[in-house]
Design a protein around this motif. Structure first.
Motif, PDB file in Angstrom:
ATOM      1  N   PRO A 692      20.401 -12.421  12.890  1.00 57.19           N
ATOM      2  CA  PRO A 692      19.188 -11.780  13.428  1.00 57.19           C
ATOM      3  C   PRO A 692      17.925 -12.628  13.296  1.00 57.19           C
ATOM      4  O   PRO A 692      16.955 -12.394  14.020  1.00 57.19           O
ATOM      5  CB  PRO A 692      19.079 -10.494  12.609  1.00 57.19           C
ATOM      6  CG  PRO A 692      20.471 -10.203  12.179  1.00 57.19           C
ATOM      7  CD  PRO A 692      21.099 -11.537  11.930  1.00 57.19           C
ATOM      8  N   THR A 693      17.936 -13.596  12.379  1.00 55.23           N
ATOM      9  CA  THR A 693      16.748 -14.431  12.173  1.00 55.23           C
ATOM     10  C   THR A 693      16.816 -15.750  12.937  1.00 55.23           C
ATOM     11  O   THR A 693      15.878 -16.545  12.884  1.00 55.23           O
ATOM     12  CB  THR A 693      16.573 -14.738  10.679  1.00 55.23           C
ATOM     13  OG1 THR A 693      17.783 -15.317  10.186  1.00 55.23           O
ATOM     14  CG2 THR A 693      16.257 -13.463   9.899  1.00 55.23           C
ATOM     15  N   ASP A 694      17.923 -15.987  13.646  1.00 56.43           N
ATOM     16  CA  ASP A 694      18.107 -17.250  14.352  1.00 56.43           C
ATOM     17  C   ASP A 694      17.464 -17.234  15.737  1.00 56.43           C
ATOM     18  O   ASP A 694      17.023 -16.186  16.235  1.00 56.43           O
ATOM     19  CB  ASP A 694      19.600 -17.568  14.502  1.00 56.43           C
ATOM     20  CG  ASP A 694      20.253 -17.927  13.181  1.00 56.43           C
ATOM     21  OD1 ASP A 694      19.516 -18.316  12.255  1.00 56.43           O
ATOM     22  OD2 ASP A 694      21.492 -17.811  13.077  1.00 56.43           O
ATOM     23  N   SER A 695      17.481 -18.412  16.364  1.00 54.43           N
ATOM     24  CA  SER A 695      17.050 -18.563  17.747  1.00 54.43           C
ATOM     25  C   SER A 695      18.168 -19.220  18.536  1.00 54.43           C
ATOM     26  O   SER A 695      19.076 -19.834  17.976  1.00 54.43           O
ATOM     27  CB  SER A 695      15.776 -19.412  17.834  1.00 54.43           C
ATOM     28  OG  SER A 695      14.693 -18.773  17.186  1.00 54.43           O
ATOM     29  N   PRO A 754      14.052 -14.190  17.593  1.00 44.94           N
ATOM     30  CA  PRO A 754      14.341 -12.822  17.132  1.00 44.94           C
ATOM     31  C   PRO A 754      13.515 -11.749  17.849  1.00 44.94           C
ATOM     32  O   PRO A 754      14.047 -10.678  18.185  1.00 44.94           O
ATOM     33  CB  PRO A 754      13.998 -12.891  15.639  1.00 44.94           C
ATOM     34  CG  PRO A 754      14.225 -14.320  15.269  1.00 44.94           C
ATOM     35  CD  PRO A 754      13.810 -15.116  16.468  1.00 44.94           C
ATOM     36  N   ALA A 758      14.676  -8.043  19.625  1.00 42.72           N
ATOM     37  CA  ALA A 758      14.385  -6.923  18.728  1.00 42.72           C
ATOM     38  C   ALA A 758      14.022  -5.655  19.491  1.00 42.72           C
ATOM     39  O   ALA A 758      13.675  -5.687  20.674  1.00 42.72           O
ATOM     40  CB  ALA A 758      13.252  -7.302  17.779  1.00 42.72           C
ATOM     41  N   VAL A 768      16.110  -6.728  14.827  1.00 38.60           N
ATOM     42  CA  VAL A 768      17.208  -7.184  15.672  1.00 38.60           C
ATOM     43  C   VAL A 768      18.479  -6.536  15.152  1.00 38.60           C
ATOM     44  O   VAL A 768      18.855  -6.736  13.989  1.00 38.60           O
ATOM     45  CB  VAL A 768      17.354  -8.720  15.647  1.00 38.60           C
ATOM     46  CG1 VAL A 768      18.531  -9.160  16.512  1.00 38.60           C
ATOM     47  CG2 VAL A 768      16.068  -9.378  16.107  1.00 38.60           C
ATOM     48  N   VAL A 792      25.138 -11.130  18.031  1.00 37.03           N
ATOM     49  CA  VAL A 792      24.326 -11.189  16.816  1.00 37.03           C
ATOM     50  C   VAL A 792      25.133 -10.552  15.692  1.00 37.03           C
ATOM     51  O   VAL A 792      25.564  -9.389  15.795  1.00 37.03           O
ATOM     52  CB  VAL A 792      22.980 -10.468  17.004  1.00 37.03           C
ATOM     53  CG1 VAL A 792      22.206 -10.448  15.693  1.00 37.03           C
ATOM     54  CG2 VAL A 792      22.163 -11.129  18.099  1.00 37.03           C
TER      55      VAL A 792
END
Length: 795
Positions: A692-695, A754, A758, A768, A792
């Protein structure tokens, strides 16, 4: 205006300036003692105070000035004085100003001699005269008030700077139709350069309200209906304006663009939208402008949300703006927004209570088309009675002063570039940019059987319609613009052809707006006008019909009952189509228009919005093939007003077939055609799974497989396949406008972070959620060419 009248007007202005200078000459000679090398003795105490020291930190300067101010001086910093010819009666400072409330200073002066109001262009043009007039006003505040606090000169800036003979760009809907971040930044740069050269310091732009109800009159002033598109373009406008040392003041915060039942003007209450939708759609463009672009101004709206008026809401003006988004500027009210707390919303028992409610909530500066004393006097009473604490007053005043220090007004209060202003305002590069913006704003909605482009070798062309020779000027744009109409543009492009013009009908018939719902017999004059146009059409090789809106059918306060062409315009179109001549329809309108007849019977339709001073040239170039259109719709065009609410993004089931009513759009969000063709291939998603914190990056190859150079707007959409709350069938999360020659290809890259995946969950947390997301790349929201999947995973 005759030359004799013009010269007389100039003499009058020069005499007024001379008298003012003579009146103040003695005072000015004494006041010159306050100017020193590197600093100004604003408080006239013959020493450099901290607030006068450019080397001191801004917070220290604000604190030093605040501790020297009286309640009278502080409260004056929380008011707007509308400029000369609007509220301020005097063109220039007079002795009488020492008896006015602004003898203790003023927060800002809005639209000072910009060409609007009873003084017209007298002090707006030539441009140097405007700078001189602003300097005279600023000098009075610096030299004749006790603490010498400079004025923030504000002005509108939606279609270019709202100043006489400034560069006139397309309306915001037209700018949005370009889908071009770089172009919006260039427009911001040009507008900022003109504002700085003329001496303005704060621009009320951009409008960040999304146009989800096309009946709303101010759709014309919105970038579009989608929050991502509006936020991305608005962000560029804010960055561009503030890069030149101006303050950008986006408006209207918040949840302003939902006219109840399509009504506007006197409604201004209770937008019917839930908390999650409010956050997702209506606040998001403002969040980007403030949290990401750093806007230092914001205008509070005069509607309420869930029964709480925005201009009296601490939740909106302090908790969201300042605490959540980190807003560091000052909030100015929309006209009468504060007064409505007392007169319309009835959440205050008196005007004094309304002042206290707004200031305690977070409002900094009251704006209204009345004397500032009408606000300042009860504001002082609210402070004296304890309804506003001294600490809160200092906080609100300090926020205004902080912006003035950021602007550098205490180091250089006299703004404007008299030596270069004539080479900057409405310069050749800016005019070319206005033309480029008009071209890029053109949206080709329909082009059956390659009707367009028309042959430039035609010998007789008819240009017909109430907007064919119109030169629309906006209240929020530059006055005095030399607008090129469509007739002008066609004649310039086809000098060898006979270009015949006929109006055909007015925008509004004599019974408008009752004619929206009831038929009335045509008058004799109406019939003669239409018959003349039909006769002209019969004798032409092709007919260009230019229909749409004017400033009485769209704009502030001009919401409508239907979305059909107003007046007799569709009847005119029907009768011209019946002649059998080739017909091209140009819509010069400020909102989505339900042109059902045209969509079925007219082979070629162009949406031109209000394209600015070179709009007619751009329209002609598109029609005759000198320019290949590449614009895209920023608002869905419904088939009927009965479908509303009907706007992108859609919830599940809101845009599907229905056997008992009309369904679907005439033209979907993101739609636009070209004279060439583009092929999409090679979709690559940089990773198949992510936290969830990735790109993630998404790339696709686009190739021009046609015979002409053209622009394509490549669009990225995302769908959350399973979520804990109902979300949209697809959301826009990327767009790029590219130009390709025949046979040329380009890789287009998008980055999803994210925030792009979200949502506001059941507990109103912006998170997210793990699961599958479908990524879609295409040419419109309905023309998806490539799809892929991203998963995700849980941390």
């Amino acid at each position: 205006m005759t030359k004799q009248t013009m010269y007389k007007s100039r003499r009058t202005v020069l005499v007024a300036l001379a008298l003012m200078l003579a009146l103040l000459s003695g005072q000015h000679a004494e006041a010159q003692r306050i100017y020193h090398k590197g600093w100004i003795d604003f408080n006239k105490n013959r020493r450099m105070d901290v607030y006068e020291d450019s080397r001191a930190p801004i917070d220290a300067r604000v604190a030093d000035l605040l501790q020297q101010m009286t309640i009278e001086e502080k409260t004056c910093q929380l008011a707007t004085l509308y400029g000369s010819g609007r509220v301020l009666a005097d063109a220039l400072p007079t002795e009488g100003w020492k008896n006015e409330v602004w003898k203790d200073g003023i927060g800002n002066i809005d639209e000072q001699h910009n060409g609007v109001g009873r003084f017209g262009a007298q002090y707006a043009f030539p441009y140097k005269r405007h700078i001189d007039a602003l300097h005279a006003v600023q000098r009075w505040f610096v030299e004749q008030t006790r603490l010498g606090i400079p004025v923030d000169f504000t002005n509108e800036g939606i279609r270019g700077l709202c100043h006489y003979r400034a560069t006139y760009f397309p309306n915001q809907t037209g700018q949005g139709s370009t889908w071009n971040r770089q172009l919006i930044r260039q427009i911001a740069d040009a507008e900022a350069k003109e504002a700085v050269a003329l001496g303005y310091t704060n621009i009320y732009s951009p409008i960040l309200d999304i146009a989800q109800d096309p009946r709303w009159g101010r759709c014309v002033e919105s970038y579009g209906e989608d929050p991502y598109l509006v936020g991305e373009l608005g962000k560029q406008m804010v960055i561009g304006l503030q890069a030149h040392g101006l303050v950008a003041t986006p408006k209207h915060f918040a949840v302003y663009s939902i006219p109840v039942g399509g009504r506007d003007g006197n409604t201004r209450t209770d937008p019917h939208v839930g908390e999650r939708e409010m956050r997702t759609l209506y606040l998001e463009p403002f969040r980007k402008a403030i949290a990401e672009a750093g806007a230092l101004g914001v205008m509070s709206s005069y509607n309420d949300y869930n029964g709480e008026p925005i201009t009296g809401s601490r939740r909106f003006l302090t908790d969201i703006l300042r605490h959540e988004w980190g807003f560091k500027g000052y909030v100015v009210s929309d006209s009468e927004a504060l007064e409505f707390l007392y007169t319309k919303h009835h959440v205050a028992a008196s005007y004094e209570d309304a002042c206290a409610l707004a200031v305690n909530a977070g409002l900094n500066v009251r704006t209204q088309f009345t004397q500032p004393s009408e606000f300042i006097t009860p504001l002082r009473q609210a402070v004296t009675s304890g309804k506003i604490s001294r600490e809160t007053l200092d906080e609100r005043v300090g926020e205004v002063l902080r912006v003035k220090f950021w602007l550098g007004l205490f180091d250089q209060p006299y703004r404007g570039d008299a030596a270069r202003v004539d080479r900057i305002v409405h310069s050749e590069p800016h005019r070319q940019l206005a033309l480029d913006a008009a071209r890029q704003s053109m949206v080709l909605l329909k082009n059956d059987s390659a009707t367009l482009p028309l042959s430039a070798q035609m010998k007789r062309v008819a240009v017909i319609g109430p907007n064919a020779d119109a030169r629309p000027i906006s209240r929020y744009g530059p006055a005095g613009a030399d607008v090129v109409s469509v007739v002008d543009g066609v004649r310039q492009l086809l000098p060898q052809a006979e270009v015949v013009y006929a109006k055909g009908c007015e925008i509004r018939d004599p019974h408008y707006p009752e004619s929206e719902v009831c038929d009335f017999e045509m008058t004799r004059d109406e019939r003669l006008m239409m018959d003349s146009a039909v006769s002209v059409a019969r004798d032409a090789e092709a007919v260009i019909v230019v229909l749409g809106d004017d400033d009485k059918t769209v704009g502030e306060g001009n919401s409508r009952t239907t979305l059909n062409l107003p007046g007799r315009q569709e009847q005119l179109l029907r009768e011209i189509v019946a002649t059998g001549r080739p017909v091209v329809l140009v819509l010069m309108a400020g909102r989505a228009t339900t042109v059902n007849y045209a969509a079925r019977h007219v082979p070629a339709i162009i949406n031109a919005c209000f394209p600015g001073e070179y709009g007619g040239q751009a329209v002609a170039e598109v029609i005759f093939g000198a320019y290949n259109p590449g614009g895209r719709l920023t608002c869905t065009t419904p088939r009927t007003v009965g479908q509303i609410p009907y706007a992108f993004p859609f919830k599940p089931g809101s845009d599907v077939e229905n056997k008992s009513s009309l369904w679907g759009s005439l033209f979907p969000f993101g739609h636009g055609l070209s004279y060439t063709r583009f092929e999409y291939s090679d979709l690559v998603i940089s990773r198949s799974t992510m936290l969830p914190t990735d790109s993630v990056t998404v790339t696709a190859k686009v190739k021009n497989v046609g015979l002409r150079e053209g622009d394509e707007v490549v669009q990225l959409y995302v769908r959350d396949e399973v979520s804990t709350v109902t979300t949209y069938t697809q959301v826009l999360r990327g767009f790029e406008r590219i130009s390709l020659k025949p046979g040329e290809s380009q890789m287009v890259t998008f980055r999803l972070g994210p925030a792009d995946l979200a949502l506001w969950d059941k507990d109103m947390r912006f998170v997210v959620e793990p699961g599958d997301f479908t990524l879609m790349v295409g040419a419109s929201s309905k023309d998806i060419r490539l799809t892929g999947t991203l998963n995700v995973t849980r941390p």
